[in-house]
Design a protein around this motif. Structure first.
Motif, mmCIF file in Angstrom:
data_model
loop_
_atom_site.group_PDB
_atom_site.id
_atom_site.type_symbol
_atom_site.label_atom_id
_atom_site.label_comp_id
_atom_site.label_asym_id
_atom_site.label_seq_id
_atom_site.Cartn_x
_atom_site.Cartn_y
_atom_site.Cartn_z
ATOM 1 N N ARG A 225 -9.198 -6.862 6.497
ATOM 2 C CA ARG A 225 -9.778 -5.738 5.752
ATOM 3 C C ARG A 225 -9.721 -4.465 6.602
ATOM 4 N NH1 ARG A 225 -12.994 -10.143 4.489
ATOM 5 N NH2 ARG A 225 -14.773 -9.590 5.781
ATOM 6 N N ALA B 109 -3.813 -1.314 6.021
ATOM 7 C CA ALA B 109 -3.535 -1.181 4.587
ATOM 8 C C ALA B 109 -2.723 0.079 4.310
ATOM 9 C CB ALA B 109 -4.845 -1.162 3.808
ATOM 10 N N LEU B 110 -3.060 1.170 4.956
ATOM 11 C CA LEU B 110 -2.308 2.410 4.786
ATOM 12 C C LEU B 110 -0.881 2.255 5.305
ATOM 13 C CD1 LEU B 110 -5.013 5.051 5.762
ATOM 14 C CD2 LEU B 110 -3.958 4.767 3.507
ATOM 15 N N GLU C 164 -8.443 -0.857 7.241
ATOM 16 C CA GLU C 164 -7.991 0.272 6.423
ATOM 17 C C GLU C 164 -6.688 0.870 6.954
ATOM 18 O OE1 GLU C 164 -9.633 4.587 4.749
ATOM 19 O OE2 GLU C 164 -10.914 3.334 6.025
ATOM 20 N N PRO D 261 -6.944 5.284 -2.133
ATOM 21 C CA PRO D 261 -6.201 6.282 -1.350
ATOM 22 C C PRO D 261 -5.343 7.134 -2.267
ATOM 23 C CG PRO D 261 -5.151 4.130 -1.156
ATOM 24 C CD PRO D 261 -6.447 3.913 -1.905
ATOM 25 N N SER E 151 -3.103 -3.584 -1.061
ATOM 26 C CA SER E 151 -3.581 -2.733 0.029
ATOM 27 C C SER E 151 -4.464 -1.608 -0.489
ATOM 28 C CB SER E 151 -2.391 -2.154 0.797
ATOM 29 O OG SER E 151 -1.687 -3.167 1.467
ATOM 30 N N ARG E 152 -4.052 -0.986 -1.590
ATOM 31 C CA ARG E 152 -4.866 0.083 -2.173
ATOM 32 C C ARG E 152 -6.238 -0.442 -2.592
ATOM 33 N NH1 ARG E 152 -3.241 4.558 -4.448
ATOM 34 N NH2 ARG E 152 -4.241 4.081 -6.430
ATOM 35 N N THR F 143 -14.062 1.463 1.105
ATOM 36 C CA THR F 143 -14.539 2.846 1.074
ATOM 37 C C THR F 143 -15.174 3.274 -0.242
ATOM 38 O OG1 THR F 143 -12.423 3.752 0.273
ATOM 39 C CG2 THR F 143 -12.668 3.435 2.669
ATOM 40 N N ILE G 261 -8.573 -0.988 0.386
ATOM 41 C CA ILE G 261 -9.166 0.282 0.800
ATOM 42 C C ILE G 261 -10.303 0.674 -0.133
ATOM 43 C CG2 ILE G 261 -8.715 2.762 1.043
ATOM 44 C CD1 ILE G 261 -5.886 1.998 2.008
#
Length: 215
Positions: free
Chosen positions: A142, A147-148, A144, A213, A201-202, A209, A205
């Motif tokens: 997990r 993931a980006l 971030e 993104p 991945s999105r 958060t 995130i």
């Protein structure tokens, strides 16, 4: 009750990571079936897809049960809803890999990919395998930033797809319409497989958060 819920949620997360690991194997088998005219690899891809589908259905049921019985809120609710969408993405990834393997099976023992395009298809297969492995790590950690990184890495697959399409539309194409259709479909299968890792991945995130993104 809260402790039990946390344990069940963590088990679900761990099983989701394991499900993603199956997608690494299935796309690798599908690519070997395609490039090496490897019938056992095609069979294995079909088996793995069935396993992904079965496990995915079971995980989806568990997630729904947790939502119905525990009525989670905030990040826990995002995790469960996001997890259900991730399960759908992983099941679709399995199906796309199985489609690739089926193309190889239908043409066996003849190769599907012309010699001139083997490099591009090989690179697409490697990119898909790498993105599935990266998605597994994103689900596990997990993280971030990771993931980006995966979201940005997807441009490589898009670039390869553009090269593939350009080759099939070239005046130098010597393999006929049927071959061009096969290559176009294969490129799309790989592209969509990778797109699903981006969506995972999105979503990770978003769970972390509360925001998706930027595109």
């Amino acid at each position: 009750m809260r402790e039990q819920f946390d344990e069940q949620l963590e088990e679900l997360r761990e099983d989701l990571v394991e499900l993603c690991a199956f997608t690494v194997d299935v796309i690798d088998c599908a690519t070997r079936a395609l490039l090496d005219t490897d019938l056992p690899a095609a069979d294995r891809a079909t088996e793995l897809n069935a396993e992904i589908d079965t496990r995915g259905r079971e995980l989806d049921h568990r997630a729904l049960t947790l939502i119905a019985r525990q009525q989670p809120v905030a990040q826990d609710l995002r995790a469960l809803i996001g997890g259900m969408h991730n399960i759908a993405d992983l099941r679709r990834m399995g199906s796309l890999a199985a489609h690739i393997a089926e193309v190889a099976r239908l043409h066996h023992p003849e190769p599907v990919v012309p010699y001139e395009l083997r490099g591009i298809i090989s690179d697409m297969g490697a990119a898909a395998t790498a993105q599935a492995a990266a998605a597994r790590e994103v689900l596990r950690t997990r993280d971030e930033a990771a993931a980006l990184d995966l979201i940005w890495a997807d441009e490589r697959t898009d670039e390869l797809l553009r090269k593939l399409f350009a080759a099939t539309k070239s005046d130098d194409w010597l393999y006929g319409a049927a071959s061009a259709v096969n290559i176009t479909l294969l490129g799309r299968f790989y592209e969509r497989f990778c797109d699903h890792t981006v969506e995972i991945s999105r979503r990770v995130i978003f769970v972390i958060t509360g925001d998706f993104p930027d595109e």
